[in-house]
Write an enzyme that holds these catalytic residues in place. Structure first.
Site, PDB file in Angstrom:
ATOM      1  N   GLY A   1       0.853  -1.187   0.000  1.00  0.00           N
ATOM      2  CA  GLY A   1       0.000   0.000   0.000  1.00  0.00           C
ATOM      3  C   GLY A   1       0.886   1.232   0.000  1.00  0.00           C
TER       4      GLY A   1
ATOM      5  N   HIS B   1      -2.442   7.536   6.973  1.00  0.00           N
ATOM      6  CA  HIS B   1      -1.444   8.365   6.281  1.00  0.00           C
ATOM      7  C   HIS B   1      -2.066   9.689   5.836  1.00  0.00           C
ATOM      8  CE1 HIS B   1       2.349   6.269   5.966  1.00  0.00           C
ATOM      9  NE2 HIS B   1       1.807   5.167   5.482  1.00  0.00           N
TER      10      HIS B   1
ATOM     11  N   HIS C   1      -4.299   1.587   7.803  1.00  0.00           N
ATOM     12  CA  HIS C   1      -2.952   2.173   7.750  1.00  0.00           C
ATOM     13  C   HIS C   1      -2.903   3.294   6.710  1.00  0.00           C
ATOM     14  CE1 HIS C   1       1.618   1.544   7.672  1.00  0.00           C
ATOM     15  NE2 HIS C   1       1.410   2.273   6.591  1.00  0.00           N
ATOM     16  N   GLU C   2      -3.455   3.030   5.509  1.00  0.00           N
ATOM     17  CA  GLU C   2      -3.396   4.040   4.441  1.00  0.00           C
ATOM     18  C   GLU C   2      -4.298   5.232   4.760  1.00  0.00           C
ATOM     19  OE1 GLU C   2      -0.918   3.628   2.623  1.00  0.00           O
ATOM     20  OE2 GLU C   2      -0.630   1.502   3.022  1.00  0.00           O
TER      21      GLU C   2
ATOM     22  N   CYS D   1       5.950  -0.023   7.201  1.00  0.00           N
ATOM     23  CA  CYS D   1       5.574   1.106   6.360  1.00  0.00           C
ATOM     24  C   CYS D   1       6.764   1.464   5.492  1.00  0.00           C
ATOM     25  CB  CYS D   1       5.196   2.298   7.244  1.00  0.00           C
ATOM     26  SG  CYS D   1       4.735   3.762   6.317  1.00  0.00           S
ATOM     27  N   LEU D   2       6.501   1.773   4.227  1.00  0.00           N
ATOM     28  CA  LEU D   2       7.589   2.115   3.307  1.00  0.00           C
ATOM     29  C   LEU D   2       8.312   3.393   3.734  1.00  0.00           C
ATOM     30  CD1 LEU D   2       5.823   1.259  -0.063  1.00  0.00           C
ATOM     31  CD2 LEU D   2       7.511  -0.112   1.177  1.00  0.00           C
TER      32      LEU D   2
ATOM     33  N   GLN E   1       3.345   9.884   0.770  1.00  0.00           N
ATOM     34  CA  GLN E   1       4.605   9.137   0.853  1.00  0.00           C
ATOM     35  C   GLN E   1       5.506   9.397  -0.346  1.00  0.00           C
ATOM     36  OE1 GLN E   1       2.570   5.213   2.041  1.00  0.00           O
ATOM     37  NE2 GLN E   1       4.551   5.113   3.048  1.00  0.00           N
TER      38      GLN E   1
HETATM   39 NI    NI Z   1       2.704   3.313   5.359  1.00  0.00          NI
END
Ligand code: NI
Length: 188
Positions: free
Chosen positions: A63, A157, A153-154, A111-112, A68
């Protein structure tokens, strides 16, 4: 969300025309601010979504939210399995988390924007998100298990929150210490 990508389908691959963009990391202000609703559903939005898919796949994530990659708009993409290994692939523009219920499960979450780290994070086992497609068509997405975790989670963000904001006590202190010591950590 961070995890190895699933197998590709026999159809045009989302992101195949997108550019891989630089990832915003923990501490970057764009990651910690509230994102703006999308109002322009033109070609620039389609390009943004393509770039987001390309960047998510390149980073082997499940995701990715627009902030991000430094764009403070309410958009995310996903390609994420649930606990039954059913693949969920798509994107949401101006998403709203309309239901989040069931039991709360603490499970490993990454998380990226905090590469290489993860922490047991509590999430509802079921989530429903409503929003629009890149063409402005309404969509409703229901997730359970790991995919419900991804949706929550998204959505976080887009409010400027990352998973460490969901942690408390010792778990939070340990996660933040690991982030400070990570090779990508910002200093000062
Ligand atoms: Ni993330």
């Amino acid at each position: 969300m961070e995890r190895t990508i699933a197998a590709m389908r026999n159809r045009p691959i989302p992101g195949s025309s997108g550019l891989i963009r630089a990832m915003s990391l923990l501490g970057d202000p764009v990651l910690h601010g509230i994102c703006e609703p999308v109002t322009d559903f033109g070609p620039s939005l389609a390009r943004l979504v393509e770039d987001m898919y390309a960047t998510m796949y390149a980073a082997e994530g499940v995701g990715l939210a627009a902030n991000q990659i430094g764009v403070p708009l309410r958009v995310f993409v996903y390609d994420c399995p649930d606990d039954e290994d059913v693949r969920h692939l798509g994107h949401l523009v101006n998403p709203r988390l309309v239901e989040a219920d069931g039991i709360t499960v603490r499970g490993p979450e990454g998380c990226l924007s905090l590469p290489g780290l993860e922490a047991g994070t509590p999430r509802f086992d079921r989530a429903v998100v409503e929003g629009l497609t890149v063409d402005g068509e309404p969509v409703r997405v229901t997730g359970t298990g790991f995919f419900a975790r991804c949706l929550q989670h998204e959505c976080d963000h887009l409010e400027g929150a990352v998973y460490t904001d969901r942690l408390t006590g010792l778990r939070r202190r340990k996660a933040l210490r690991a982030a400070r010591r990570a090779p990508w950590a910002r200093t000062g």
